[in-house]
Motif scaffolding. Structure first.
Motif, PDB file in Angstrom:
ATOM      1  N   PRO A 140     -10.777  -3.931  -0.708  1.00  0.00           N
ATOM      2  CA  PRO A 140     -10.680  -3.982   0.753  1.00  0.00           C
ATOM      3  C   PRO A 140     -10.454  -2.572   1.307  1.00  0.00           C
ATOM      4  O   PRO A 140      -9.963  -1.680   0.601  1.00  0.00           O
ATOM      5  CB  PRO A 140      -9.440  -4.863   0.997  1.00  0.00           C
ATOM      6  CG  PRO A 140      -9.212  -5.594  -0.290  1.00  0.00           C
ATOM      7  CD  PRO A 140      -9.706  -4.691  -1.373  1.00  0.00           C
ATOM      8  N   ALA A 141     -10.830  -2.364   2.558  1.00  0.00           N
ATOM      9  CA  ALA A 141     -10.556  -1.086   3.203  1.00  0.00           C
ATOM     10  C   ALA A 141      -9.047  -0.832   3.238  1.00  0.00           C
ATOM     11  O   ALA A 141      -8.250  -1.779   3.301  1.00  0.00           O
ATOM     12  CB  ALA A 141     -11.120  -1.076   4.618  1.00  0.00           C
ATOM     13  N   PRO A 142      -8.631   0.437   3.191  1.00  0.00           N
ATOM     14  CA  PRO A 142      -7.197   0.736   3.240  1.00  0.00           C
ATOM     15  C   PRO A 142      -6.553   0.251   4.540  1.00  0.00           C
ATOM     16  O   PRO A 142      -7.197   0.189   5.597  1.00  0.00           O
ATOM     17  CB  PRO A 142      -7.165   2.266   3.164  1.00  0.00           C
ATOM     18  CG  PRO A 142      -8.452   2.646   2.495  1.00  0.00           C
ATOM     19  CD  PRO A 142      -9.450   1.643   2.993  1.00  0.00           C
ATOM     20  N   VAL A 143      -5.273  -0.085   4.431  1.00  0.00           N
ATOM     21  CA  VAL A 143      -4.449  -0.407   5.604  1.00  0.00           C
ATOM     22  C   VAL A 143      -3.322   0.615   5.644  1.00  0.00           C
ATOM     23  O   VAL A 143      -2.500   0.685   4.721  1.00  0.00           O
ATOM     24  CB  VAL A 143      -3.886  -1.834   5.528  1.00  0.00           C
ATOM     25  CG1 VAL A 143      -2.973  -2.112   6.727  1.00  0.00           C
ATOM     26  CG2 VAL A 143      -5.007  -2.859   5.456  1.00  0.00           C
ATOM     27  N   SER A 165      -2.602   1.185   1.720  1.00  0.00           N
ATOM     28  CA  SER A 165      -2.869   0.286   0.601  1.00  0.00           C
ATOM     29  C   SER A 165      -4.289   0.479   0.081  1.00  0.00           C
ATOM     30  O   SER A 165      -5.095   1.205   0.662  1.00  0.00           O
ATOM     31  CB  SER A 165      -2.677  -1.166   1.045  1.00  0.00           C
ATOM     32  OG  SER A 165      -3.598  -1.469   2.097  1.00  0.00           O
ATOM     33  N   ASN A 166      -4.583  -0.195  -1.033  1.00  0.00           N
ATOM     34  CA  ASN A 166      -5.942  -0.305  -1.584  1.00  0.00           C
ATOM     35  C   ASN A 166      -6.548   1.026  -2.042  1.00  0.00           C
ATOM     36  O   ASN A 166      -7.763   1.233  -1.958  1.00  0.00           O
ATOM     37  CB  ASN A 166      -6.868  -1.018  -0.587  1.00  0.00           C
ATOM     38  CG  ASN A 166      -6.362  -2.402  -0.251  1.00  0.00           C
ATOM     39  OD1 ASN A 166      -5.876  -3.130  -1.110  1.00  0.00           O
ATOM     40  ND2 ASN A 166      -6.437  -2.772   1.027  1.00  0.00           N
ATOM     41  N   THR A 167      -5.672   1.903  -2.521  1.00  0.00           N
ATOM     42  CA  THR A 167      -6.088   3.115  -3.245  1.00  0.00           C
ATOM     43  C   THR A 167      -7.136   3.934  -2.482  1.00  0.00           C
ATOM     44  O   THR A 167      -8.305   4.008  -2.876  1.00  0.00           O
ATOM     45  CB  THR A 167      -6.633   2.750  -4.638  1.00  0.00           C
ATOM     46  OG1 THR A 167      -5.765   1.790  -5.248  1.00  0.00           O
ATOM     47  CG2 THR A 167      -6.714   3.970  -5.533  1.00  0.00           C
ATOM     48  N   PRO A 168      -6.739   4.565  -1.396  1.00  0.00           N
ATOM     49  CA  PRO A 168      -7.688   5.432  -0.690  1.00  0.00           C
ATOM     50  C   PRO A 168      -8.190   6.560  -1.592  1.00  0.00           C
ATOM     51  O   PRO A 168      -7.469   7.056  -2.458  1.00  0.00           O
ATOM     52  CB  PRO A 168      -6.866   5.997   0.472  1.00  0.00           C
ATOM     53  CG  PRO A 168      -5.731   5.038   0.650  1.00  0.00           C
ATOM     54  CD  PRO A 168      -5.419   4.522  -0.727  1.00  0.00           C
ATOM     55  N   ALA A 208     -14.049   2.937  -1.166  1.00  0.00           N
ATOM     56  CA  ALA A 208     -15.420   2.418  -1.230  1.00  0.00           C
ATOM     57  C   ALA A 208     -15.619   1.205  -0.337  1.00  0.00           C
ATOM     58  O   ALA A 208     -16.749   0.881   0.049  1.00  0.00           O
ATOM     59  CB  ALA A 208     -15.773   2.062  -2.678  1.00  0.00           C
ATOM     60  N   GLY A 209     -14.528   0.523   0.015  1.00  0.00           N
ATOM     61  CA  GLY A 209     -14.625  -0.677   0.840  1.00  0.00           C
ATOM     62  C   GLY A 209     -14.658  -0.412   2.328  1.00  0.00           C
ATOM     63  O   GLY A 209     -14.918  -1.317   3.119  1.00  0.00           O
ATOM     64  N   GLY A 210     -14.354   0.825   2.746  1.00  0.00           N
ATOM     65  CA  GLY A 210     -14.363   1.131   4.170  1.00  0.00           C
ATOM     66  C   GLY A 210     -13.245   2.078   4.556  1.00  0.00           C
ATOM     67  O   GLY A 210     -12.615   2.717   3.707  1.00  0.00           O
TER      68      GLY A 210
END
Length: 268
Positions: A140-143, A165-168, A208-210
């Protein structure tokens, strides 16, 4: 040695050459025909039944050769193909994605990131058409979770770290007051402010997710005042007394506690 041939029950536009016995033509419709073949000479006619099946061309897959999904989000992709497939398949799908072999819909909720090479197929009576699908599952895109406000002081080194979150894989910040800069690899905003004021900064964190964004309200204040007026003062009873508090860094208000009555301070 037949001297003539015939075939009855041929689907249009197929025809038989009665001299050579060759049946030829370009079929235009699918289906199965029962054809009576015959071969004749002076001694009579021999017959045989031919079951002639005309199939459609094999399917040609036309759906996209690439697709992207996101872990934790329902994914759907439909295999589309010409020539009326009767069944579909997909091999090499990442778990837990599956394919509906009747409809060609690939679906499921991905649980792991990565890229898979999937072989798609669509089948009818005429054969099977295939195509390679490159399927990429992104996080998912980072938050962004770091604070929405920050305060600095002119002349003092400032630092703020964008956390998300989500490993930028990269960060950015637009609208920073000079000379502050952002390290796009670590997300650290740093520098020594030279001017007071409030800036609206757009933070971003990308993978990679946004890209996830957040607004940071960054306030740069002057240093606290430093009082430079005398540390001692003398007054006389019955005589008007005056003393002015002087200080650096542009005070906006003043105060004095412990004054003997009736002395007062003008706070402005």
């Amino acid at each position: 040695t037949p001297t003539s041939y015939n075939a009855t029950g041929l689907p249009s536009p197929l025809t038989v050459n009665t001299t050579t016995g060759v049946i030829s033509g370009t079929p235009t419709a699918t289906g199965t025909s029962t054809v009576t073949l015959s071969a004749t000479n002076a001694g009579g006619t021999g017959t045989k039944t031919l079951t002639l099946t005309v199939n459609p061309p094999a399917p040609v897959i036309s759906s996209a050769a690439t697709a992207t999904g996101t872990t934790g989000t329902a994914f759907s992709y439909t295999i589309t193909a010409s020539n009326t497939p009767t069944s579909y398949n997909a091999t090499g799908l990442p778990s837990p994605l599956t394919v509906n072999t009747a409809t060609g819909v690939i679906s499921g909720t991905p649980t792991a990131t990565g890229t898979s090479t999937v072989t798609l197929s669509a089948t009818n009576a005429g054969g099977t058409g295939t195509q390679t699908l490159t399927l990429t599952i992104n996080p998912p895109a980072p938050v962004i979770s770091s604070a929405a406000t920050a305060t600095g002081t002119t002349g003092t080194a400032f630092t703020y770290t964008i956390t998300a979150s989500n490993t930028p894989t990269s960060y950015n910040a637009t609208g920073l007051p000079s000379p502050l800069t952002v390290n796009t690899t670590t997300g650290v905003i740093s520098g020594t402010p030279t001017t007071t004021g409030t800036s609206t900064v757009t933070l971003s964190a990308t993978n990679a997710g946004g890209t996830g964004t957040k607004t940071l309200t960054l306030t740069v204040n002057p240093p606290a005042p430093v009082i430079s007026s005398a540390a001692t003062a003398t007054g006389t009873t019955g005589t008007a007394f005056s003393y002015t508090i002087t200080a650096s860094n542009t005070p906006t208000s003043y105060n004095a506690t412990g004054l003997p009555s009736p002395l007062t301070v003008n706070t402005t």
